[in-house]
Design an enzyme around this catalytic site. Structure first.
Site, PDB file in Angstrom:
ATOM      1  N   HIS A 103      14.905  10.111   8.178  1.00 35.62           N
ATOM      2  CA  HIS A 103      14.503   9.632   9.504  1.00 35.62           C
ATOM      3  C   HIS A 103      15.283   8.354   9.780  1.00 35.62           C
ATOM      4  CE1 HIS A 103      12.052   9.169  13.076  1.00 35.62           C
ATOM      5  NE2 HIS A 103      11.945   7.876  12.766  1.00 35.62           N
ATOM      6  N   ASN A 147      24.925  14.549   7.975  1.00 32.55           N
ATOM      7  CA  ASN A 147      24.167  14.352   6.725  1.00 32.55           C
ATOM      8  C   ASN A 147      24.448  15.503   5.759  1.00 32.55           C
ATOM      9  OD1 ASN A 147      22.128  11.963   6.583  1.00 32.55           O
ATOM     10  ND2 ASN A 147      22.122  12.623   8.701  1.00 32.55           N
ATOM     11  N   GLY A 151      25.510  17.854  11.740  1.00 33.86           N
ATOM     12  CA  GLY A 151      25.659  18.093  10.318  1.00 33.86           C
ATOM     13  C   GLY A 151      26.351  16.994   9.526  1.00 33.86           C
TER      14      GLY A 151
HETATM   15  C1  GRF Z   1      20.373  11.969  12.054  1.00 32.76           C
HETATM   16  O1  GRF Z   1      20.463  10.792  12.830  1.00 32.76           O
HETATM   17  C2  GRF Z   1      19.068  11.991  11.333  1.00 32.76           C
HETATM   18  O2  GRF Z   1      18.572  10.721  11.003  1.00 32.76           O
HETATM   19  C3  GRF Z   1      18.150  12.621  12.314  1.00 32.76           C
HETATM   20  O3  GRF Z   1      18.915  13.603  12.982  1.00 32.76           O
HETATM   21  C4  GRF Z   1      20.280  13.213  12.930  1.00 32.76           C
HETATM   22  C5  GRF Z   1      21.056  14.356  12.325  1.00 32.76           C
HETATM   23  O4  GRF Z   1      22.380  14.103  12.398  1.00 32.76           O
HETATM   24  N1  GRF Z   1      17.009  13.222  11.653  1.00 32.76           N
HETATM   25  P1  GRF Z   1      23.384  15.115  11.645  1.00 32.76           P
HETATM   26  O5  GRF Z   1      23.110  16.511  12.181  1.00 32.76           O
HETATM   27  O6  GRF Z   1      23.109  15.019  10.176  1.00 32.76           O
HETATM   28  O7  GRF Z   1      24.749  14.597  12.010  1.00 32.76           O
END
Ligand code: GRF
Length: 208
Positions: free
Chosen positions: A110, A14, A12
């Site tokens: 991505h 992001n 999480g």
């Molecule tokens: C991130 O590296 C994103 O690019 C990929 O999955 C990962 C998610 O990380 N789609 P988080 O759960 O947001 O830490």
């Protein structure tokens, strides 16, 4: 007010970047109505709850069939009446019917510069393993609209990140998150919230 549903499966970070950007005003006039995870143990759910954001778990494992999951996933999403669905590390295939009903209203982050190191089999660390194996000097991250393909929808924003000598997949993943993902995901949401993003002939136009 732009209303979001944020879909997560893992740590999480992001999601955290989005919540922090809303709080700081870096994302304009936006609220997260619900965080949805397929993984009941996802730390992202803890992050949401700590922020006072409604969080639910919907897992294909809890349904008789994928079709039954797809139908209930869409019905539950629709009940929140959101404007934009944000996939922030969501590892479940989005139902086709959801893509149709939310055409150009689902975005995904991505961790590469699409069209490199994307598509089936390229997720999480595998993306960075591929970049290191190929020996690219520049990688990065992409925010794009979700269509029926895998990582094939119209590209909204990209940000480049240098590969450094001695990088491991883990080190590179962290740098791409810090220097790219956590910046362009909030930025893309803010642009959409301000009505600056449109899709013309399959390409994104940003009217800043
Ligand atoms: C991130 O590296 C994103 O690019 C990929 O999955 C990962 C998610 O990380 N789609 P988080 O759960 O947001 O830490």
């Amino acid at each position: 007010m732009l209303k979001l549903a944020v879909c997560v499966s893992g740590g999480g970070t992001n999601l955290q970047a989005i919540m922090d950007a809303i709080d700081s005003g870096a994302i304009t006039d936006t609220s997260i109505e619900v965080v949805i995870s397929n993984n009941k143990d996802a730390y992202a759910l803890e992050r949401a709850k700590a922020h006072g954001i409604h969080a639910i778990c919907i897992s294909p494992k809890d349904y008789e069939s994928r079709a039954a999951f797809n139908e209930d996933f869409l019905a539950q999403l629709n009940s929140y009446h959101v404007d934009l669905v944000v996939l922030a590390g969501f590892l479940v295939v989005i139902p086709e019917q959801m893509i149709k009903e939310y055409r150009n209203r689902i975005i995904n982050i991505h961790p590469s510069l699409i069209p490199s190191f994307c598509g089936t089999g390229y997720y999480g660390l595998k993306v960075h393993e591929g970049a290191l194996a190929r020996g690219v000097k520049i990688t990065g991250a992409t925010v794009h609209f979700v269509d029926e393909g895998t990582d094939t929808g119209p590209i909204i924003l990209q940000k480049a990140v240098a590969v450094q000598e001695g990088d491991t997949p883990e080190i590179l993943q962290r740098r791409v998150m810090e220097e790219a993902e956590w910046k362009i995901m909030p930025q893309a949401i803010d642009l959409i919230a301000r009505g600056k993003v449109s899709v013309v002939d399959g390409h994104v136009k940003i009217s800043e």
